[in-house]
Design an enzyme around this catalytic site. Structure first.
Site, PDB file in Angstrom:
ATOM      1  N   CYS A  30       0.787  -1.236   0.000  1.00  0.00           N
ATOM      2  CA  CYS A  30       0.000   0.000   0.000  1.00  0.00           C
ATOM      3  C   CYS A  30       0.821   1.290   0.000  1.00  0.00           C
ATOM      4  O   CYS A  30       0.575   2.158  -0.834  1.00  0.00           O
ATOM      5  CB  CYS A  30      -0.957  -0.009   1.170  1.00  0.00           C
ATOM      6  SG  CYS A  30      -1.653  -1.615   1.495  1.00  0.00           S
ATOM      7  N   ARG A  36       6.698 -11.195   5.491  1.00  0.00           N
ATOM      8  CA  ARG A  36       6.177 -11.007   6.847  1.00  0.00           C
ATOM      9  C   ARG A  36       6.817 -12.048   7.742  1.00  0.00           C
ATOM     10  O   ARG A  36       6.834 -13.233   7.398  1.00  0.00           O
ATOM     11  CB  ARG A  36       4.650 -11.187   6.869  1.00  0.00           C
ATOM     12  CG  ARG A  36       3.950 -10.120   6.070  1.00  0.00           C
ATOM     13  CD  ARG A  36       2.450 -10.323   6.073  1.00  0.00           C
ATOM     14  NE  ARG A  36       1.836  -9.376   5.141  1.00  0.00           N
ATOM     15  CZ  ARG A  36       0.559  -9.378   4.813  1.00  0.00           C
ATOM     16  NH1 ARG A  36      -0.250 -10.276   5.348  1.00  0.00           N
ATOM     17  NH2 ARG A  36       0.082  -8.489   3.972  1.00  0.00           N
ATOM     18  N   GLN A  38       1.290 -10.873  -3.528  1.00  0.00           N
ATOM     19  CA  GLN A  38      -0.134 -10.539  -3.474  1.00  0.00           C
ATOM     20  C   GLN A  38      -0.566 -10.014  -4.834  1.00  0.00           C
ATOM     21  O   GLN A  38       0.173  -9.258  -5.457  1.00  0.00           O
ATOM     22  CB  GLN A  38      -0.381  -9.436  -2.456  1.00  0.00           C
ATOM     23  CG  GLN A  38      -0.276  -9.888  -1.025  1.00  0.00           C
ATOM     24  CD  GLN A  38      -0.591  -8.739  -0.090  1.00  0.00           C
ATOM     25  OE1 GLN A  38      -0.019  -7.666  -0.218  1.00  0.00           O
ATOM     26  NE2 GLN A  38      -1.481  -8.955   0.853  1.00  0.00           N
ATOM     27  N   ASP A  40      -2.398  -7.576  -5.668  1.00  0.00           N
ATOM     28  CA  ASP A  40      -2.974  -6.402  -5.044  1.00  0.00           C
ATOM     29  C   ASP A  40      -3.558  -5.454  -6.072  1.00  0.00           C
ATOM     30  O   ASP A  40      -3.141  -5.454  -7.223  1.00  0.00           O
ATOM     31  CB  ASP A  40      -1.827  -5.656  -4.348  1.00  0.00           C
ATOM     32  CG  ASP A  40      -2.227  -5.189  -2.980  1.00  0.00           C
ATOM     33  OD1 ASP A  40      -3.428  -5.012  -2.758  1.00  0.00           O
ATOM     34  OD2 ASP A  40      -1.324  -4.996  -2.151  1.00  0.00           O
ATOM     35  N   HIS A  63      -5.120  -1.185  -5.837  1.00  0.00           N
ATOM     36  CA  HIS A  63      -5.707  -0.054  -5.130  1.00  0.00           C
ATOM     37  C   HIS A  63      -6.597   0.679  -6.118  1.00  0.00           C
ATOM     38  O   HIS A  63      -6.178   0.966  -7.235  1.00  0.00           O
ATOM     39  CB  HIS A  63      -4.607   0.863  -4.592  1.00  0.00           C
ATOM     40  CG  HIS A  63      -3.777   0.187  -3.544  1.00  0.00           C
ATOM     41  ND1 HIS A  63      -2.432  -0.011  -3.658  1.00  0.00           N
ATOM     42  CD2 HIS A  63      -4.139  -0.384  -2.369  1.00  0.00           C
ATOM     43  CE1 HIS A  63      -1.986  -0.667  -2.591  1.00  0.00           C
ATOM     44  NE2 HIS A  63      -3.001  -0.906  -1.797  1.00  0.00           N
ATOM     45  N   LYS A  95     -15.198  -3.970   5.244  1.00  0.00           N
ATOM     46  CA  LYS A  95     -14.616  -4.816   4.201  1.00  0.00           C
ATOM     47  C   LYS A  95     -15.548  -5.950   3.805  1.00  0.00           C
ATOM     48  O   LYS A  95     -16.438  -6.326   4.557  1.00  0.00           O
ATOM     49  CB  LYS A  95     -13.286  -5.400   4.676  1.00  0.00           C
ATOM     50  CG  LYS A  95     -13.429  -6.285   5.895  1.00  0.00           C
ATOM     51  CD  LYS A  95     -12.138  -7.008   6.244  1.00  0.00           C
ATOM     52  CE  LYS A  95     -12.349  -7.871   7.462  1.00  0.00           C
ATOM     53  NZ  LYS A  95     -11.277  -8.782   7.752  1.00  0.00           N
ATOM     54  N   HIS A 109      -8.430  -1.345  -1.048  1.00  0.00           N
ATOM     55  CA  HIS A 109      -7.406  -2.356  -1.328  1.00  0.00           C
ATOM     56  C   HIS A 109      -8.199  -3.595  -1.682  1.00  0.00           C
ATOM     57  O   HIS A 109      -9.206  -3.882  -1.043  1.00  0.00           O
ATOM     58  CB  HIS A 109      -6.607  -2.734  -0.083  1.00  0.00           C
ATOM     59  CG  HIS A 109      -6.143  -1.606   0.741  1.00  0.00           C
ATOM     60  ND1 HIS A 109      -4.878  -1.111   0.661  1.00  0.00           N
ATOM     61  CD2 HIS A 109      -6.761  -0.889   1.702  1.00  0.00           C
ATOM     62  CE1 HIS A 109      -4.725  -0.141   1.528  1.00  0.00           C
ATOM     63  NE2 HIS A 109      -5.848   0.019   2.172  1.00  0.00           N
TER      64      HIS A 109
END
Ligand code: ZN
Ligand code: ZN
Length: 636
Positions: free
Chosen positions: A329, A358, A376, A378, A380, A459, A505
């Protein structure tokens, strides 16, 4: 008079206190036999509990979902009782119900699955004896005295507040327990011990190591058998096992929790990404890429440094602290801010296949399902408030298309504002309303998890269902009211005012590594042609035909098909069997006849053979199947 209101609104009156069992008997003997517990004024209690005042009561029978939890807890007691009979010095700790069964942590000499039949035989004796389970309430002092030789129970009792403590007795066995329980051990109808592992008392490695014995129990032998078959099937499909057998990926001590993908694994990986890219291009996304190492001040600004630090890998370069990104992000925010935006740019859908790291504890790492480094898928999406509904709807439709390609069903869950949250009531109202109206426009049922949202926004989570009926949360659509503030995002609206965009996201595969692992298990290694690491294997009947097989292969290579030639001097039968074990969708045998006529004998994984297929026809049919990303190949 005691008036008992039943769920259907009927009221039954009694002139004295009665137990739930008496109540059941007053209705019918059959009902009484199948009763497990009752809900007394909305609290789940023993069937033997006394009803001594006006109350509403719902009798819980073996058909009700909570009955299984109650019985499995009783099953844990039965198992503990059996173990105490067999291992005199065993000391009990805790024995909770878990998803699909129960376990008990016991301080005892190590046991293995070979000991299970003996323990299960003792369990059967206890079940046959139909021992009543009786609840007794004692004072803390009495409990301390009773358990004076049980160090773990003593420790637990000492931590309880003063007041009464409940214990449950069955035969010679007594356990400290809140309950509720089934009325007698005979209701534990079908039970099986499943596995044993080590566990530390209170999960503390400096304290005693215990034996954690897992089991499961059902009211019906058939249901138990179905569950055991399911476990076998899950074991057969285990992605680590299949990944090794099909040479897809591996793990190495030099990078724990960080998968290495082999050439065949990369074919699947690339197929997933090519598909993802084509769907995203068609849905109006642009693709971006941001660095994986970014400096500390960025993570302070995003809030990760404060809230997520323990899971981040850090490093220092030129005396400045950096972190390896755990999320994409903040990089995405910098990209948005690289230039001013007008309302005409919105919605802006920026996707990124981002590699994140992570730090997960080594104990929780699990194949591709729980790793320390993953990608990911991902994206946005930046938009105006009026665009929320349309954009979320667009994501939901994309989700449906992508999961559909793998034959995966899914369900949706909406999580709303938690107690601790940032943002104003008006912002939350707008955001939640946007998500809800998108879900309504989409028209599928969804589960509402009130108060389960992130502190920065509501979410939608998307849970897929695999071929074994297991569900996995992969996709998520998360509205964010925090990052646009922290990174001071703007766009210039129609009225020339600078405004804050709304941002989401979203991921669909989630972790590509994990999704790939799920697909390995979902397909049991039998991938559709478009994902198959090897689409066809050519089997020349004899050595003389090997060169011809290579010729045919280069023709298929040129057509973009993934084929291999197996020209080992093994019997044809054996080579066919191996190709099938390796889940290669198509096996092509080449004999003198095939060479002469320029055709193929094509065998599919179901064992069906079709003769006389010309090379052209083969290439055309397979290529078309791949182009369509079909879930199966139905032959010629
Ligand atoms: Zn208990
Ligand atoms: Zn993000």
């Amino acid at each position: 008079m005691i008036n008992i209101t039943l769920p259907d609104g009927n009221i039954k009156s009694f002139d004295q206190a009665i137990s739930g069992l008496d109540l059941a008997r007053s209705i019918s003997e059959g009902l009484a036999r199948n009763c497990v517990a009752m809900e007394l004024d909305h609290r789940l209690v023993d069937l033997n509990a006394r009803i001594d005042r006006d109350a509403t009561v719902r009798l819980v029978t073996t058909k009700d979902p909570e009955a299984l939890q109650v019985m499995r807890h009783s099953a844990a007691h039965v198992m503990a009782q059996a173990i105490l009979r067999l291992y005199k010095d065993a000391k009990l700790t805790i024995g909770p119900v878990v998803e699909d069964g129960f376990y008990y942590d016991i301080d005892m000499p190590p046991v293995s699955e070979e000991d299970f039949p003996t323990i299960e035989a003792e369990i059967q004796k206890i079940i046959k004896a139909k021992l009543p389970l009786r609840r007794r309430e004692v004072t803390k002092a009495e409990a301390l005295e009773f358990y004076r030789n049980e160090p773990y129970k003593l420790e637990m009792i000492q931590e309880l507040p003063d007041g009464t403590i409940s214990v449950y007795e069955q035969g010679e066995f007594t356990d400290l327990c809140r309950g509720p329980h089934v009325p007698h051990t005979g209701l534990v109808k079908a039970i099986k011990l499943l596995k044993v592992s080590g566990a530390y008392w209170r999960a503390d490695p400096t304290r005693a190591q215990l034996q954690r014995i897992y089991g499961t129990a059902y009211f019906d032998k058939k249901e138990l058998d179905a569950y055991l078959t399911f476990l076998e099937e899950a074991k057969r499909r285990n992605h680590r096992k299949i990944g090794q057998a099909l040479d897809l990926f591996s793990f190495h001590d030099e990078a724990p929790g960080m998968p290495f993908f082999h050439p065949k694994g990369m074919v699947i990986w690339n197929a997933l990404l090519e598909y993802w890219r084509s769907e995203h291009r068609a849905a109006g996304y642009v693709e971006t890429k941001t660095p994986i190492i970014l400096n500390r001040s960025l993570w302070e600004r995003s809030g990760h440094w404060e809230n997520y630090r323990e899971n981040m890998y850090t490093t220092s370069i030129d005396e400045t602290e950096y972190a390896i990104k755990p999320m994409n992000c903040p990089g995405g925010m910098l990209l948005y801010n690289r230039k001013p935006h007008s309302y005409r740019d919105l919605p802006l859908r920026a996707a990124e296949i981002g590699l994140v790291h992570r730090h997960e504890l080594s104990g929780v790492l699990s194949g591709l399902f729980r790793v320390r480094a993953f990608h990911q898928d991902d994206a946005h999406i930046f938009m105006t408030p009026e665009q929320i509904e349309q954009e979320i709807l667009g994501v939901l439709r994309l989700v449906e298309r992508i999961y559909g390609a793998f034959g995966l069903g899914f369900h949706l869950e909406l999580s709303t504002r938690p107690k601790k949250s940032i943002g104003t009531d008006a912002q939350w109202e707008l955001a939640t309303h946007g998500l809800k109206s998108a879900l309504n426009a989409y028209g599928r049922d969804y589960k509402l998890n009130e108060g389960d949202g992130a502190f920065y926004g509501p979410k939608i989570d998307i849970h897929i269902k695999d071929a074994l009926g297991r569900t996995w949360q992969c996709g998520t659509i998360q509205l964010d009211m925090s990052l646009p503030e922290r990174f001071n995002l703007h766009f210039v609206d129609r009225d020339n005012e600078r405004k804050r965009p709304i941002m989401i996201h979203r991921v669909i595969y989630g972790s590509i590594e994990r999704f790939l692992g799920i697909l390995v298990e979902h397909f049991a290694g039998r991938f559709p042609l478009w994902m198959s690491p090897v689409q066809a294997v050519l089997l020349p009947m004899n050595d003389e035909l090997s060169a011809y097989a290579e010729e045919v292969k280069s023709r298929f290579d040129a057509a973009g098909l993934l084929t291999e030639v197996d020209s080992r001097t093994e019997s044809l039968n054996r080579k066919v069997r191996e190709a099938q074990l390796n889940q290669v969708p198509l096996t092509l045998t080449l004999g003198a006849k095939e060479k002469e006529s320029g055709t193929l004998a094509v065998r599919t994984l179901d064992g069906k053979v079709t003769y006389g297929i010309t090379h052209e026809r083969f290439i055309a049919a397979v290529s078309e199947n791949i182009r369509q990303r079909a879930i199966s190949f139905d032959g010629f």
